[in-house]
Design a protein around this motif. Structure first.
Motif, PDB file in Angstrom:
ATOM      1  N   UNK A 233       1.736  -1.173  12.020  1.00 56.09           N
ATOM      2  CA  UNK A 233       0.674  -1.565  11.087  1.00 56.09           C
ATOM      3  C   UNK A 233       1.112  -2.760  10.239  1.00 56.09           C
ATOM      4  N   UNK A 234       2.352  -2.752   9.761  1.00 51.81           N
ATOM      5  CA  UNK A 234       2.842  -3.892   8.961  1.00 51.81           C
ATOM      6  C   UNK A 234       2.859  -5.164   9.783  1.00 51.81           C
ATOM      7  N   UNK A 235       3.261  -5.034  11.042  1.00 52.01           N
ATOM      8  CA  UNK A 235       3.280  -6.199  11.944  1.00 52.01           C
ATOM      9  C   UNK A 235       1.862  -6.736  12.191  1.00 52.01           C
ATOM     10  N   UNK A 236       0.920  -5.827  12.439  1.00 44.22           N
ATOM     11  CA  UNK A 236      -0.450  -6.231  12.771  1.00 44.22           C
ATOM     12  C   UNK A 236      -1.231  -6.728  11.550  1.00 44.22           C
ATOM     13  N   UNK A 237      -0.952  -6.160  10.383  1.00 43.92           N
ATOM     14  CA  UNK A 237      -1.774  -6.439   9.206  1.00 43.92           C
ATOM     15  C   UNK A 237      -1.117  -7.376   8.193  1.00 43.92           C
ATOM     16  N   UNK A 238       0.206  -7.558   8.291  1.00 43.79           N
ATOM     17  CA  UNK A 238       0.888  -8.434   7.349  1.00 43.79           C
ATOM     18  C   UNK A 238       0.934  -7.887   5.934  1.00 43.79           C
ATOM     19  N   UNK A 239       1.014  -6.555   5.822  1.00 44.48           N
ATOM     20  CA  UNK A 239       1.114  -5.922   4.515  1.00 44.48           C
ATOM     21  C   UNK A 239       2.366  -5.051   4.484  1.00 44.48           C
ATOM     22  N   UNK A 240       2.733  -4.625   3.302  1.00 41.64           N
ATOM     23  CA  UNK A 240       3.878  -3.735   3.137  1.00 41.64           C
ATOM     24  C   UNK A 240       3.345  -2.314   2.946  1.00 41.64           C
ATOM     25  N   UNK A 241       3.884  -1.378   3.714  1.00 36.21           N
ATOM     26  CA  UNK A 241       3.445   0.003   3.624  1.00 36.21           C
ATOM     27  C   UNK A 241       4.587   0.888   3.151  1.00 36.21           C
ATOM     28  N   UNK A 242       4.296   1.700   2.157  1.00 36.41           N
ATOM     29  CA  UNK A 242       5.254   2.706   1.690  1.00 36.41           C
ATOM     30  C   UNK A 242       4.682   4.062   2.049  1.00 36.41           C
ATOM     31  N   UNK A 243       5.355   4.759   2.950  1.00 39.18           N
ATOM     32  CA  UNK A 243       4.915   6.086   3.380  1.00 39.18           C
ATOM     33  C   UNK A 243       5.651   7.152   2.563  1.00 39.18           C
ATOM     34  N   UNK A 244       4.898   8.132   2.084  1.00 37.92           N
ATOM     35  CA  UNK A 244       5.505   9.275   1.400  1.00 37.92           C
ATOM     36  C   UNK A 244       5.044  10.557   2.090  1.00 37.92           C
ATOM     37  N   UNK A 245       5.807  11.005   3.100  1.00 34.53           N
ATOM     38  CA  UNK A 245       5.432  12.241   3.787  1.00 34.53           C
ATOM     39  C   UNK A 245       5.959  13.477   3.076  1.00 34.53           C
ATOM     40  N   UNK A 246       5.108  14.497   2.996  1.00 31.01           N
ATOM     41  CA  UNK A 246       5.485  15.777   2.387  1.00 31.01           C
ATOM     42  C   UNK A 246       4.817  16.895   3.166  1.00 31.01           C
ATOM     43  N   UNK A 247       5.160  18.130   2.832  1.00 29.21           N
ATOM     44  CA  UNK A 247       4.428  19.262   3.372  1.00 29.21           C
ATOM     45  C   UNK A 247       2.996  19.236   2.876  1.00 29.21           C
ATOM     46  N   UNK A 248       2.076  19.834   3.628  1.00 30.26           N
ATOM     47  CA  UNK A 248       0.655  19.678   3.328  1.00 30.26           C
ATOM     48  C   UNK A 248       0.257  20.217   1.957  1.00 30.26           C
ATOM     49  N   UNK A 249       0.810  21.347   1.537  1.00 35.58           N
ATOM     50  CA  UNK A 249       0.459  21.893   0.222  1.00 35.58           C
ATOM     51  C   UNK A 249       0.955  20.979  -0.899  1.00 35.58           C
ATOM     52  N   UNK A 250       2.165  20.431  -0.733  1.00 37.00           N
ATOM     53  CA  UNK A 250       2.732  19.539  -1.751  1.00 37.00           C
ATOM     54  C   UNK A 250       1.947  18.228  -1.846  1.00 37.00           C
ATOM     55  N   UNK A 251       1.463  17.738  -0.709  1.00 32.75           N
ATOM     56  CA  UNK A 251       0.669  16.510  -0.674  1.00 32.75           C
ATOM     57  C   UNK A 251      -0.617  16.680  -1.472  1.00 32.75           C
ATOM     58  N   UNK A 252      -1.313  17.781  -1.227  1.00 30.59           N
ATOM     59  CA  UNK A 252      -2.581  18.029  -1.921  1.00 30.59           C
ATOM     60  C   UNK A 252      -2.357  18.198  -3.423  1.00 30.59           C
ATOM     61  N   UNK A 253      -1.315  18.902  -3.786  1.00 33.64           N
ATOM     62  CA  UNK A 253      -1.028  19.114  -5.201  1.00 33.64           C
ATOM     63  C   UNK A 253      -0.776  17.792  -5.921  1.00 33.64           C
TER      64      UNK A 253
ATOM     65  N   UNK B  73       0.849  -1.192   0.000  1.00 36.21           N
ATOM     66  CA  UNK B  73       0.000   0.000   0.000  1.00 36.21           C
ATOM     67  C   UNK B  73       0.884   1.241   0.000  1.00 36.21           C
ATOM     68  N   UNK B  74       0.582   2.161  -0.911  1.00 37.44           N
ATOM     69  CA  UNK B  74       1.303   3.435  -0.956  1.00 37.44           C
ATOM     70  C   UNK B  74       0.442   4.504  -0.280  1.00 37.44           C
ATOM     71  N   UNK B  75       1.018   5.143   0.716  1.00 39.80           N
ATOM     72  CA  UNK B  75       0.260   6.129   1.478  1.00 39.80           C
ATOM     73  C   UNK B  75       0.946   7.485   1.381  1.00 39.80           C
ATOM     74  N   UNK B  76       0.197   8.442   0.866  1.00 35.09           N
ATOM     75  CA  UNK B  76       0.673   9.803   0.683  1.00 35.09           C
ATOM     76  C   UNK B  76       0.095  10.662   1.794  1.00 35.09           C
ATOM     77  N   UNK B  77       0.943  11.413   2.470  1.00 38.93           N
ATOM     78  CA  UNK B  77       0.440  12.232   3.566  1.00 38.93           C
ATOM     79  C   UNK B  77       1.498  13.150   4.126  1.00 38.93           C
ATOM     80  N   UNK B  78       1.299  13.570   5.379  1.00 38.12           N
ATOM     81  CA  UNK B  78       2.231  14.497   6.018  1.00 38.12           C
ATOM     82  C   UNK B  78       3.039  13.788   7.100  1.00 38.12           C
TER      83      UNK B  78
END
Length: 400
Positions: free
Chosen positions: A33-53, A16-21
């Motif tokens: 979450x990966x431990x509890x759910x058995x999935x792979x998570x890719x986090x992409x944190x950015x500043x809030x304006x860049x995330x929305x764009x 799962x790819x997750x875009x956020x802050x």
């Protein structure tokens, strides 16, 4: 005849790819979450304006989106997110009244602008509105009220709800030492509240500023900027921490995790409870329009995980609330629950999410209890009808 070992087919973990802050896309949350759910998570944190764009123009770049409620209208309008089916949300019935009605209690102020209930429900004509339906635009999860932080080495502590004022951000005493969040749907309201508090402008409805309102506001703000009133405009929580830690600023727009981090580093930064009321925000977790199949199933698992107790307790330690707090209570000590949710004096030192002391024994949370703080919202983060014009004015201001 020799026997051969059977082939072993390892099932590939769903990614799962997750875009956020940076606020919620933290490594400890990802690992748990990966431990509890058995999935792979890719986090992409950015500043809030860049995330929305990025989310608005590229729904294929994420499966889930995490940000603030002011991003919902632009995302829904752009077609970047799809409806969430309430029946697939295990803890829906536990979600409290703030998310569903806009009020934490019957006597609470509603707050101008987009209270969460106004943008939660997908109406039968495809618009967003207050009438409950079986489909929603976002998972209601983390939320809080924001204001500004100030360094008590330089600014004496004020009285919550009595003397602390948004107007301090435009006080001549702090010229050259003021920081503002660089987000046209958040920083704009911090400065609108400040300008109104200082009687520099007045608005009929601060949650729905007209073009004339914006023209008047930014005429004032550009004059302040040209007088070098603002030291800088920060784009992420870590940057806001640096601004205050290095004394580039003594007062600035702040989010709760930044205050917790600075306090854990021994800096006496107070998170104000303005007499005019807070700027409220509601976290939104949205499903990309492009997410289907196994990714979509995993996305629902992740959304349900967020309301399962442990994550809500984790983010409580950085000063944030969860929309079904009772489930998280058992993952907090009594001292933590009493301090973060009940507004009581800390009976022991409390650790933040970084495992450092964020709250010292004897301290009380600025602004009081969950109910009191969320009952004093002046305006919610909002993408107003004049959203496009406000973006134009904001960038004129930043570049002036």
């Amino acid at each position: 005849m020799t026997s051969k070992a059977p082939y072993v087919f390892a099932r590939q973990r769903t990614v799962l790819k997750i875009l956020g802050t940076h606020v919620t896309l933290q490594e400890k949350l990802r690992q748990q979450a990966m431990k509890d759910l058995g999935i792979e998570l890719i986090f992409e944190p950015r500043g809030s304006a860049a995330v929305l764009q990025k989310a608005s123009v590229s729904p294929t770049s994420f499966d889930l989106y995490e940000q603030w409620s002011n991003s919902i209208r632009p995302l829904w309008t752009s077609g970047s997110i799809q409806a969430i089916d309430k029946k697939r949300l295990i803890y829906w019935d536990e979600i409290n009244s703030l998310s569903k009605t806009g009020k934490i209690s019957p006597n609470a102020k509603m707050g101008a602008g987009d209270a969460p209930n106004k943008i939660l429900n997908i109406q039968y004509d495809g618009t967003l509105g207050e009438t409950p339906t079986e489909q929603i635009s976002f998972l209601p999860y983390v939320h809080n009220v924001d204001s500004f932080g100030y360094n008590n080495f330089f600014i004496p502590k004020g009285e919550p709800y009595l003397t602390e004022s948004w107007g301090w951000l435009l006080d001549e005493k702090y010229r050259g030492k003021v920081g503002i969040v660089n987000d046209p749907t958040i920083g704009l309201f911090d400065l609108a509240l400040a300008a109104q508090a200082e009687n520099l402008v007045q608005f009929d409805d601060i949650g729905a500023l007209t073009k004339a309102d914006l023209d008047a506001l930014f005429k004032v703000l550009i004059a302040f900027k040209q007088q070098k009133h603002f030291s800088g405009f920060w784009n992420s929580v870590p940057e806001s921490v640096d601004f205050m830690r290095t004394q580039r600023v003594v007062i600035e727009s702040m989010f709760s995790p930044a205050v917790s981090t600075l306090n854990s580093q021994g800096l006496p930064v107070t998170f104000a409870a303005p007499k005019e009321g807070y700027r409220g925000w509601h976290g939104v977790m949205c499903l990309s329009a492009a997410t289907q199949g196994r990714q979509k199933d995993a996305a629902y698992d992740y959304m349900n995980w967020w309301l399962s107790g442990w994550p809500g307790a984790f983010i409580a330690r950085q000063g944030y609330y969860i929309s079904n707090p009772q489930r998280s209570q058992k993952f907090l000590t009594q001292a933590e629950w009493d301090y973060w949710y009940q507004g009581k004096i800390a009976t022991e030192d409390l650790l933040g999410t970084d495992d450092k002391i964020a709250v010292k024994k004897g301290e009380m949370r600025t602004g009081g209890s969950y109910s009191k703080r969320l009952s004093n919202v002046a305006v919610w983060n909002t993408a107003m009808p004049t959203y496009d014009y406000s973006l134009q004015k904001w960038y004129e201001f930043i570049s002036s």
